[in-house]
Design a protein around this motif. Structure first.
Motif, PDB file in Angstrom:
ATOM      1  N   LYS A   5     -14.213 -55.937 -14.781  1.00  0.00           N
ATOM      2  CA  LYS A   5     -14.633 -56.294 -13.428  1.00  0.00           C
ATOM      3  C   LYS A   5     -14.235 -57.737 -13.170  1.00  0.00           C
ATOM      4  CE  LYS A   5     -18.448 -53.337 -12.359  1.00  0.00           C
ATOM      5  NZ  LYS A   5     -19.866 -53.104 -12.481  1.00  0.00           N
ATOM      6  N   PHE A   6     -13.653 -57.979 -12.021  1.00  0.00           N
ATOM      7  CA  PHE A   6     -13.289 -59.367 -11.720  1.00  0.00           C
ATOM      8  C   PHE A   6     -13.210 -59.602 -10.238  1.00  0.00           C
ATOM      9  CE2 PHE A   6      -8.757 -58.879 -10.520  1.00  0.00           C
ATOM     10  CZ  PHE A   6      -8.520 -57.561 -10.919  1.00  0.00           C
ATOM     11  N   LYS A   7     -13.193 -60.880  -9.896  1.00  0.00           N
ATOM     12  CA  LYS A   7     -13.008 -61.235  -8.500  1.00  0.00           C
ATOM     13  C   LYS A   7     -11.557 -61.646  -8.330  1.00  0.00           C
ATOM     14  CE  LYS A   7     -14.366 -63.944  -4.678  1.00  0.00           C
ATOM     15  NZ  LYS A   7     -15.395 -64.556  -3.916  1.00  0.00           N
ATOM     16  N   ASP A   8     -10.844 -60.940  -7.463  1.00  0.00           N
ATOM     17  CA  ASP A   8      -9.467 -61.318  -7.168  1.00  0.00           C
ATOM     18  C   ASP A   8      -9.527 -62.494  -6.203  1.00  0.00           C
ATOM     19  OD1 ASP A   8      -6.909 -61.535  -5.904  1.00  0.00           O
ATOM     20  OD2 ASP A   8      -6.391 -59.608  -6.819  1.00  0.00           O
ATOM     21  N   LEU A   9      -9.050 -63.631  -6.653  1.00  0.00           N
ATOM     22  CA  LEU A   9      -9.217 -64.852  -5.853  1.00  0.00           C
ATOM     23  C   LEU A   9      -8.223 -64.932  -4.696  1.00  0.00           C
ATOM     24  CD1 LEU A   9      -9.885 -67.484  -8.648  1.00  0.00           C
ATOM     25  CD2 LEU A   9     -11.549 -66.410  -7.150  1.00  0.00           C
ATOM     26  N   ILE A  10      -7.147 -64.186  -4.777  1.00  0.00           N
ATOM     27  CA  ILE A  10      -6.188 -64.213  -3.665  1.00  0.00           C
ATOM     28  C   ILE A  10      -6.628 -63.239  -2.584  1.00  0.00           C
ATOM     29  CG2 ILE A  10      -3.791 -63.779  -2.997  1.00  0.00           C
ATOM     30  CD1 ILE A  10      -4.051 -66.231  -4.724  1.00  0.00           C
TER      31      ILE A  10
ATOM     32  N   ASN B 196      -9.561 -62.167  -2.396  1.00  0.00           N
ATOM     33  CA  ASN B 196     -10.951 -62.499  -2.117  1.00  0.00           C
ATOM     34  C   ASN B 196     -11.856 -61.277  -2.102  1.00  0.00           C
ATOM     35  OD1 ASN B 196     -13.038 -64.234  -1.638  1.00  0.00           O
ATOM     36  ND2 ASN B 196     -12.784 -64.191   0.601  1.00  0.00           N
ATOM     37  N   GLU B 197     -11.837 -60.523  -3.203  1.00  0.00           N
ATOM     38  CA  GLU B 197     -12.728 -59.367  -3.264  1.00  0.00           C
ATOM     39  C   GLU B 197     -13.094 -59.062  -4.713  1.00  0.00           C
ATOM     40  OE1 GLU B 197     -10.298 -56.349  -1.509  1.00  0.00           O
ATOM     41  OE2 GLU B 197      -9.143 -56.032  -3.343  1.00  0.00           O
ATOM     42  N   GLU B 198     -14.252 -58.462  -4.852  1.00  0.00           N
ATOM     43  CA  GLU B 198     -14.673 -57.995  -6.174  1.00  0.00           C
ATOM     44  C   GLU B 198     -13.926 -56.704  -6.441  1.00  0.00           C
ATOM     45  OE1 GLU B 198     -16.525 -59.615  -8.214  1.00  0.00           O
ATOM     46  OE2 GLU B 198     -17.313 -61.157  -6.846  1.00  0.00           O
ATOM     47  N   THR B 199     -13.351 -56.592  -7.621  1.00  0.00           N
ATOM     48  CA  THR B 199     -12.582 -55.382  -7.880  1.00  0.00           C
ATOM     49  C   THR B 199     -12.629 -55.085  -9.368  1.00  0.00           C
ATOM     50  OG1 THR B 199     -10.385 -54.391  -7.641  1.00  0.00           O
ATOM     51  CG2 THR B 199     -10.456 -56.739  -7.999  1.00  0.00           C
ATOM     52  N   GLU B 200     -11.918 -54.080  -9.789  1.00  0.00           N
ATOM     53  CA  GLU B 200     -11.919 -53.764 -11.217  1.00  0.00           C
ATOM     54  C   GLU B 200     -10.675 -52.994 -11.598  1.00  0.00           C
ATOM     55  OE1 GLU B 200     -15.615 -51.579 -11.057  1.00  0.00           O
ATOM     56  OE2 GLU B 200     -14.512 -49.708 -11.299  1.00  0.00           O
ATOM     57  N   THR B 201     -10.409 -52.990 -12.880  1.00  0.00           N
ATOM     58  CA  THR B 201      -9.273 -52.210 -13.366  1.00  0.00           C
ATOM     59  C   THR B 201      -9.620 -51.695 -14.752  1.00  0.00           C
ATOM     60  OG1 THR B 201      -6.889 -52.242 -13.781  1.00  0.00           O
ATOM     61  CG2 THR B 201      -8.084 -54.237 -14.303  1.00  0.00           C
ATOM     62  N   GLU B 202      -8.865 -50.720 -15.187  1.00  0.00           N
ATOM     63  CA  GLU B 202      -9.136 -50.125 -16.494  1.00  0.00           C
ATOM     64  C   GLU B 202      -8.009 -50.468 -17.459  1.00  0.00           C
ATOM     65  OE1 GLU B 202     -11.341 -47.049 -17.074  1.00  0.00           O
ATOM     66  OE2 GLU B 202     -12.458 -47.560 -15.256  1.00  0.00           O
ATOM     67  N   ALA B 203      -8.323 -50.529 -18.723  1.00  0.00           N
ATOM     68  CA  ALA B 203      -7.271 -50.814 -19.691  1.00  0.00           C
ATOM     69  C   ALA B 203      -7.636 -50.231 -21.053  1.00  0.00           C
ATOM     70  CB  ALA B 203      -7.068 -52.317 -19.817  1.00  0.00           C
ATOM     71  N   ASP B 204      -6.607 -49.902 -21.812  1.00  0.00           N
ATOM     72  CA  ASP B 204      -6.847 -49.404 -23.173  1.00  0.00           C
ATOM     73  C   ASP B 204      -7.356 -50.517 -24.078  1.00  0.00           C
ATOM     74  OD1 ASP B 204      -5.897 -46.965 -22.405  1.00  0.00           O
ATOM     75  OD2 ASP B 204      -3.853 -47.305 -23.157  1.00  0.00           O
ATOM     76  N   LEU B 205      -6.869 -51.737 -23.778  1.00  0.00           N
ATOM     77  CA  LEU B 205      -7.210 -52.862 -24.653  1.00  0.00           C
ATOM     78  C   LEU B 205      -7.409 -54.113 -23.807  1.00  0.00           C
ATOM     79  CD1 LEU B 205      -7.281 -53.671 -27.752  1.00  0.00           C
ATOM     80  CD2 LEU B 205      -4.956 -54.492 -27.415  1.00  0.00           C
ATOM     81  N   VAL B 206      -8.387 -54.915 -24.180  1.00  0.00           N
ATOM     82  CA  VAL B 206      -8.592 -56.196 -23.506  1.00  0.00           C
ATOM     83  C   VAL B 206      -8.409 -57.310 -24.530  1.00  0.00           C
ATOM     84  CG1 VAL B 206     -10.316 -57.676 -22.411  1.00  0.00           C
ATOM     85  CG2 VAL B 206     -10.096 -55.304 -21.698  1.00  0.00           C
TER      86      VAL B 206
END
Ligand code: SF4
Ligand code: SF4
Ligand code: SF4
Ligand code: SF4
Lengths: 211, 747
Positions: free
Chosen positions: B390-395, B397-407
């Motif tokens: 979960k993160f805030k996209d600063l460009i 300007n919205e809260e959003t999220e993405t999925e990944a196999d590895l962080v």
């Protein structure tokens, strides 16, 4: 083409970026943007309102996989090709051309806003030029004036009457063009053949059926 | 040395002859300065002038020379007479260049010059020629602690320069952290792809180098002695102890990883979340093939979280930027893209910081299709077979999220500089008081020691910001607070391998310089080459220990009778001990309570009704005095009532100078020293701070004397304050005039 419109995109994955790279003119530059915002700050029309997204944001949206918002954005249609952003981008992204590429792609997918003036002008200009092999100024002017109906067309024509007369006097406008006279292209057939070949090459390059 | 014979030389060059009354200066040097020999010269720094002085030394037996000409910082090559004591009266930068050439100013300008002649004569008579102690030790072998990329580079560089090296590494093989990298950030053109970590090559060079002796599985059990004569006991795995004599030390003990378990909100400790070191291990295992997670699944999508637990403003995690991790994530994203361009790689950053040639590297990664997105990650959680970020996209300007196999978390570097000496001494005190927990703590802390220095001041180097050993980022980066022990690589400040290589080279060169200086009895930075050193007249010493405690460089031990024992080669000649000593028994041959005291006394103090106040300025010779000189060079004028005496450091200022000055009728005293505290500029690190602390006590004395507090003024001066400094002097002088003359005149 309709299957393209159905495409699903996952957020922050490469699929939409790849689509743009493959399909939109100059689309392979989008990944090189470093999000500095110089283009948005340089764009003279972006500040006048009516812009959905400044260029920097549009590029980020592509990378974030926001397919619908990008393709239906009005921004690429608002660009007046002033090239301010283009000369200033520290990453040398040919922003103006990317904007045009995006516009063209959205149009191709049938996602362009209806009755968008830029779109209408381009369309009319292109049809006119390719049909006659050169621009038929009288017919081009006519179709632009009368785009919103007879009444407003006549009104506009009257407003511009004295200028039109001046142009005719200075031999800059030939009224005969209205009835098939005036300047003509020397080899209309040749031009049409050339255009057909260009379309074919372009389609081959982009791996799709000729339009 | 034979009997003292003094000589003063008055220069008339550089317009000194036309602006000043030289004849009167000669008279003053003779009558008041009581110099045995006084000469004037039209151009003293010319070959002829210098020959005249040399001749006086050789045939007249002159032993003490007062040069009344330009600043002590000018013409040092011409006025270089190592066999005699020498003082310099600053008539050019200090007088005629800072005074207007007008009839009205002539009188006060001349008075200023006369005082500087008096002061130069008085000072030189209180001086002795520093002899230098050549017996402090001449070992020229370098000890390098740590066999990572920094340590190996330092060893090789020193060897190339012709020095023997002892290299101690605690692990079973050389290479350190860099050896654990699958590849490293590119170090050369075109900076587009990760390159070989370079360790095998360095190790081969070390092994082939007869100058370098390597101890593996070894630590320092004890380091005693001083520059030029360190004795180190090296504990090796077998339990035996080897002893080596070394002249200087480079500590290149690298860094540790910030514990990602402290970052649970970013997934630290969860499955499918690794730190950058963890990813290197996965990449090494894959060796160019598909990178697999711990559970064996091939990674198809990866998200890099930059600044994980770094640049933290909450005070909970690391406050600093480790500098390498943006480039490292770029590199690691390339591991994936190079093995399979279809792998989704997203780097979430707030500012992408790519020092060195990282910008080219960044562009190359963009070209390979790595997605860079400006965003702040708030949470990483397990989801499906991978993670949800979960993160805030600063460009956008919205809260959003993405999925990944590895962080991958870009966590920071933590220095491995040993225990914090302040904490250790506090715990030791508590332990001595019988606190059991503290005893345990002391043992714990001591076990972390790297150098195990047998110094009274503690087993390791004092730490600076955030526990690193960096001393001064811009001016003297390698210097530490332990002479001839240099920090190199990430133990000094966070850095990448390219910077570490450069850093290690610099530190090795400094260490060589320190060994050479130690062998000659000369000081290291910043008084490089100085032969004087402090001695204490122990008959007067009250064993108060202030000198031992205050010396910023840990130069003073205690002898069996608990008297201070000066280790000359550890000493940086700052004079802080001299300033600290309440009974004033510490002095240098050429710098002492007397050399400055005599100058203060030599100034002519006009009486109360003269309307000519006198302000004493004690100016740090590293920053303030050069700034004053440069003000002169720029012809910025300042008040004629000030008399400037350069001091080695504010730390060397003994409060007696100030009380004596005020007692003898000076109307004000101005101290000029470098900035102290966290962002200190002091060349002796702690000197100006200690000096200022001492000065704060003088205010009580002023009260006792019924003097206004404003008669003592402490000014922070940087070398760049050339334009503002004259104004500050004038403002202070004006304030003194307003306050009225000191009641102590003529007493
Ligand atoms: S100026 Fe160029 S690099 Fe900067 S945001 Fe615009 S496109 Fe991106
Ligand atoms: S070229 Fe288009 S996008 Fe660029 S600054 Fe001009 S109007 Fe804006
Ligand atoms: S305080 Fe300064 S002069 Fe005194 S021993 Fe320490 S380093 Fe040397
Ligand atoms: S400061 Fe002076 S009195 Fe105190 S221990 Fe040092 S030499 Fe002795």
């Amino acid at each position: 083409m309709s299957d393209m419109n159905q495409q699903m995109t996952a957020r922050y994955k490469n699929n939409f970026l790849k689509e743009i790279e493959e399909q939109a003119e100059m689309g392979d530059w989008v990944k090189m943007c470093m999000q500095c915002g110089v283009c948005s700050g340089s764009c003279p029309t972006n500040f006048h309102g009516g812009w959905d997204h400044p260029p920097q944001e549009l590029f980020m949206m592509i990378r974030a996989g926001k397919r619908d918002e990008v393709l239906s954005s009005n921004s690429m249609w608002q660009c007046v090709s002033c090239y301010n952003c283009y000369v200033r981008c520290p990453r040398k992204v040919p922003i103006t051309h990317v904007m045009h590429g995006l516009a063209e792609y959205a149009y191709r997918l049938g996602r362009a806003p209806k009755m968008q003036p830029t779109l209408h002008l381009s369309q009319t200009f292109w049809n006119n030029a390719t049909k006659y092999g050169r621009v038929n100024e009288v017919k081009l002017t006519q179709s632009l004036y009368f785009k919103d109906g007879i009444g407003s067309g006549i009104k506009k024509a009257l407003e511009m009457q004295s200028m039109a007369l001046g142009l005719v006097k200075a031999k800059r406008l030939n009224p005969m063009e209205a009835i098939g006279g005036g300047h003509k292209c020397k080899d209309l057939k040749g031009i049409h053949a050339m255009l057909a070949k260009a379309r074919e090459l372009e389609a081959k390059r982009k791996g799709r059926q000729p339009a | 040395m034979a009997e003292m014979k003094t000589a003063a030389y008055i220069c008339k060059g550089c317009e000194l002859g036309t602006r000043l009354d030289a004849a009167s200066l000669v008279k003053i040097a003779t009558k008041e300065g009581k110099m045995n020999l006084v000469r004037e010269h039209d151009f003293l720094c010319s070959a002829d002038g210098v020959a005249m002085i040399k001749n006086d030394i050789a045939s007249e037996g002159v032993t003490h020379v007062a040069i009344c000409a330009c600043s002590r910082r000018a013409k040092t090559e011409a006025f270089n007479f190592p066999t005699v004591a020498m003082s310099r009266g600053n008539l050019r930068e200090g007088v005629i260049w800072i005074r207007p050439d007008t009839d009205a100013a002539r009188e006060t300008t001349q008075e200023m010059a006369e005082d500087y002649v008096r002061m130069a004569c008085a000072e030189v008579k209180a001086m002795k020629v520093p002899e230098g102690n050549q017996n402090t030790g001449g070992v020229k072998t370098l000890l390098v602690v740590g066999g990572g990329i920094s340590g190996m580079t330092a060893a090789l560089e020193a060897s190339k320069a012709g020095y023997k090296v002892v290299l101690v590494e605690k692990a079973g093989e050389l290479g350190g952290m860099t050896a654990k990298l699958y590849k490293r950030i590119p170090t050369r053109e075109p900076f587009k792809a990760p390159e070989d970590n370079g360790i095998a090559d360095l190790v081969a060079q070390i092994e082939a180098d007869a100058n370098i002796k390597v101890y593996l599985n070894a630590t320092l059990a004890k380091t005693s002695g001083a520059p030029g004569r360190f004795k180190v006991e090296i504990a090796v795995e077998s339990g035996s102890v080897a002893t080596e004599d070394v002249g200087a030390i480079v500590q290149a003990t690298g860094f540790g990883l910030y514990d990602m378990n402290k970052l649970p909100h970013l997934g630290g400790g969860q499955a499918n979340v690794v730190d950058q070191a963890g990813l290197e291990a996965l990449a090494r295992a894959a060796n160019g093939g598909p990178i697999k997670r711990a559970d064996g699944k091939e990674v198809k999508s990866v998200v890099f979280v930059q600044c994980a637990g770094q640049r933290d403003t909450t005070g909970e995690h690391l406050q600093y930027c480790s500098g390498h991790c943006c480039n490292t994530s770029i590199k690691q994203a390339m591991y994936f893209k190079d093995s399979n361009p279809d792998i989704d790689t997203v780097v979430l950053f707030t500012d992408l910081r790519t020092p060195g040639n990282g910008e080219d590297f960044y562009r190359s990664a963009q070209n390979k299709g790595v997605i860079f997105s400006k965003g702040v990650v708030s949470n990483v959680s397990a989801s499906g077979g991978g993670c949800k970020v979960k993160f805030k996209d600063l460009i956008l300007n919205e809260e959003t999220e993405t999925e990944a196999d590895l962080v991958v978390l870009a966590t920071g570097m933590v220095p491995t500089s040993g225990p914090d000496l302040d904490a250790l001494s506090e715990a030791t005190r508590a332990a001595e008081g019988g606190d059991e927990a503290a005893k345990e703590q002391v043992i714990q802390m001591k076990s972390k020691s790297v150098l195990n220095l047998d110094y009274r001041q503690g087993p390791d180097m004092p730490q600076f910001k955030h526990g690193f050993n960096d001393s001064h980022f811009i001016c003297f980066p390698y210097e530490t607070r332990r002479t001839a022990i240099y920090a190199a690589g990430p133990v000094r400040r966070p850095m990448d391998t390219v910077q570490a290589i450069e850093d290690a080279t610099g530190a090795a060169m400094k260490a060589i310089q320190a060994m050479e200086n130690a062998g000659l009895g000369k000081a290291a930075h910043p008084r490089a080459g100085d032969l004087s050193f402090p001695t204490a007249r122990l008959e007067g010493c009250t064993q108060c220990k202030r000198c031992t405690v205050e010396c910023p460089f840990g130069a003073i031990d205690e002898d069996e009778k608990r008297f201070p024992l000066f280790n000359e080669s550890r000493c940086r000649r700052c004079g802080t001990c001299m300033g600290a000593c309440p009974v004033r028994v510490i002095s240098f041959e050429n710098y002492s309570v007397n050399t400055v005291g005599a100058q203060i006394k030599a100034v002519d103090i006009p009486d109360e009704f003269s309307e000519k106040p006198r302000v004493l300025i004690l100016a740090c010779e590293n920053d303030a005095y050069p700034a004053l000189d440069m003000a002169g060079m720029n012809r910025y004028e300042y008040d004629a009532f000030v008399r400037v005496i350069p001091v080695r450091c504010l730390g060397s200022v003994n409060t007696i100078w100030i009380t004596d000055a005020l007692n003898s009728g000076y109307d004000g005293v101005m101290l000029m020293g470098c900035k102290h505290g966290e962002e200190y500029q002091c060349h002796f690190v702690k000197g100006s701070e200690l000096g200022r602390y001492r000065m704060s006590k003088v205010y009580d004395t002023l009260k006792g004397m019924n003097l206004e507090e404003e008669r003592l003024m402490d000014l922070e001066v940087a070398i760049t304050d050339i334009e503002t400094l004259p104004q500050k002097i004038n403002d202070y002088a004006a304030k003194i005039v307003e306050m009225g003359m000191s009641p102590f005149k003529g007493l």
